[in-house]
Design a protein around this motif. Structure first.
Motif, PDB file in Angstrom:
ATOM      1  N   GLN A  23       0.851  -1.189   0.000  1.00  0.00           N
ATOM      2  CA  GLN A  23       0.000   0.000   0.000  1.00  0.00           C
ATOM      3  C   GLN A  23       0.887   1.240   0.000  1.00  0.00           C
ATOM      4  N   HIS A  25       2.270   4.822   1.310  1.00  0.00           N
ATOM      5  CA  HIS A  25       2.477   5.600   2.523  1.00  0.00           C
ATOM      6  C   HIS A  25       2.884   7.003   2.089  1.00  0.00           C
ATOM      7  N   CYS A  69      -2.361   4.130   3.193  1.00  0.00           N
ATOM      8  CA  CYS A  69      -2.266   3.894   4.625  1.00  0.00           C
ATOM      9  C   CYS A  69      -3.265   4.790   5.367  1.00  0.00           C
TER      10      CYS A  69
END
Length: 88
Positions: A23, A25, A69
Motif C-alpha cells: 500500500q 504511505h 495507509c
C-alpha cells in the motif's frame, strides 16, 4: 521541509509504495531526490525504502496500487497537507 512558495503555505507530501509494501504511505521527503534503496520516514512513522527507478518505457509496478495507509491519511487530513502519488 519547507512549504513550496509557489503553492502557498500548504505542505506537499508524496504517496509512494516502498520496497516490499503493498500500500502507499505518505512522506514529506521528495522520493526522486533520494537514491533507490534509501530509507525514508512516512507520516505514520514507518520507515520504508525508496523504490528503484523503472526502466524507460515500462509502467512502474506501483502504478496499479491505489490503497493508502489510513494512519498517513489521518495525518494529512489533520494537518491540511496536499498529496500526490509518486511512482518510479
Amino acid at each position: 521541509m519547507l512549504a513550496d512558495p509557489y503553492r502557498g503555505e500548504t505542505q506537499e507530501v508524496y504517496w509512494i509504495v516502498g520496497i516490499g509494501f503493498a500500500q502507499r504511505h505518505a512522506t514529506p521527503v521528495r522520493p526522486g531526490a533520494q537514491p533507490g534503496g534509501e530509507w525514508i520516514p512516512s507520516l505514520c512513522e514507518v520507515w520504508m525504502r525508496v523504490p528503484f527507478a523503472t526502466i524507460a518505457g515500462r509502467t512502474p509496478r506501483s502504478a496499479a496500487i491505489t490503497e493508502r495507509c489510513p494512519q498517513c491519511t489521518d495525518v494529512i487530513d489533520e494537518r491540511g497537507y496536499s498529496g500526490r502519488n509518486w511512482d518510479f
